[in-house]
Design a protein around this motif. Sequence first.
Motif, mmCIF file in Angstrom:
data_model
loop_
_atom_site.group_PDB
_atom_site.id
_atom_site.type_symbol
_atom_site.label_atom_id
_atom_site.label_comp_id
_atom_site.label_asym_id
_atom_site.label_seq_id
_atom_site.Cartn_x
_atom_site.Cartn_y
_atom_site.Cartn_z
ATOM 1 N N THR A 1 0.850 -1.192 0.000
ATOM 2 C CA THR A 1 0.000 0.000 0.000
ATOM 3 C C THR A 1 0.882 1.237 0.000
ATOM 4 N N ASN A 2 0.455 2.272 -0.746
ATOM 5 C CA ASN A 2 1.221 3.511 -0.893
ATOM 6 C C ASN A 2 2.661 3.206 -1.311
ATOM 7 N N SER B 1 -3.862 5.131 0.411
ATOM 8 C CA SER B 1 -4.697 3.949 0.193
ATOM 9 C C SER B 1 -4.475 3.283 -1.165
ATOM 10 N N GLY C 1 -2.792 0.901 -3.877
ATOM 11 C CA GLY C 1 -2.152 -0.394 -3.720
ATOM 12 C C GLY C 1 -1.506 -0.911 -4.992
#
Length: 277
Positions: A170-171, A263, A265
């Motif tokens: 994520t991120n 948020s 991914g």
Amino acid sequence: SSNAGAAVNFTTALTISNIANTGQLNGLLPQDYIAGLLPLWTSATVAGAGAGRCKDSTNYTDIILPSAFTKGTGSWAVGTGNGGNLEAAAITTNTTYFWYVLMKNSDRSVDMGFSTSPTAPTMPSGYTYFRRICAWRTNGSSQWVNVVWRLNGTSVEALLDVPVEDINVTNPGTSAVLRTLSVPTGIKVRPKFHVMHSPITNAFYSLMTSPGQTDTAASATVYTGYVTAPGVVGATYSVSTITYLWTNTSGQVRSRISASGASDGLRISTYGWVDDR
């Protein structure tokens, strides 16, 4: 005129079998030739290859395997069905092994074995000539990964029986990151993988490249995928599979995206590789 070379027996039929067994000729096959020798997964502890022929690694002589051959995971012993490990008494976990056909000097008989070296296997006594036919990985239980193989020209294509999700982050950021895939290491292969993005925070461009290529930022003019519609919780967008990248010798490819939020991914699933043996 005199002939300083070895005599050729012209009373014996000139067949592939006779050439292989008696050494009447070297050099029947073209330089770098390889055909057949399709790797075969038999069980978690037994593998091998089908019949085929090839030039040896030095392009000096021809190696011909007339029928399918298998090897166990134990120490090397001559003959099909016996151990194939050229370096140790057992295979180790999560390791790449390189499979070879081997030819004995005295009678040109052919065997097989595997080594952790991609170019210089430890040869059994009496054997000089060899050719690499594939690279194969073991799993966390010291077993051969179950792979479905097929010939692709002179290359071999491996499809994992069960694909592996190698990356789920994520991120991921906008900087270049090397992503390690479930493919052989020690050589460069063409990985077969699928990329998925979850653009919850941003719309962005993505770019997958080989580590040997110039590190380039993903943009509207240089990209391998583009995902839109940010802000949809749980949304997932697929990016086209890349099939013509090269890994580095650590089994890695490079990823970049043009924007990254808390948020967003990135997921990469590996389902095989192509070995240009």
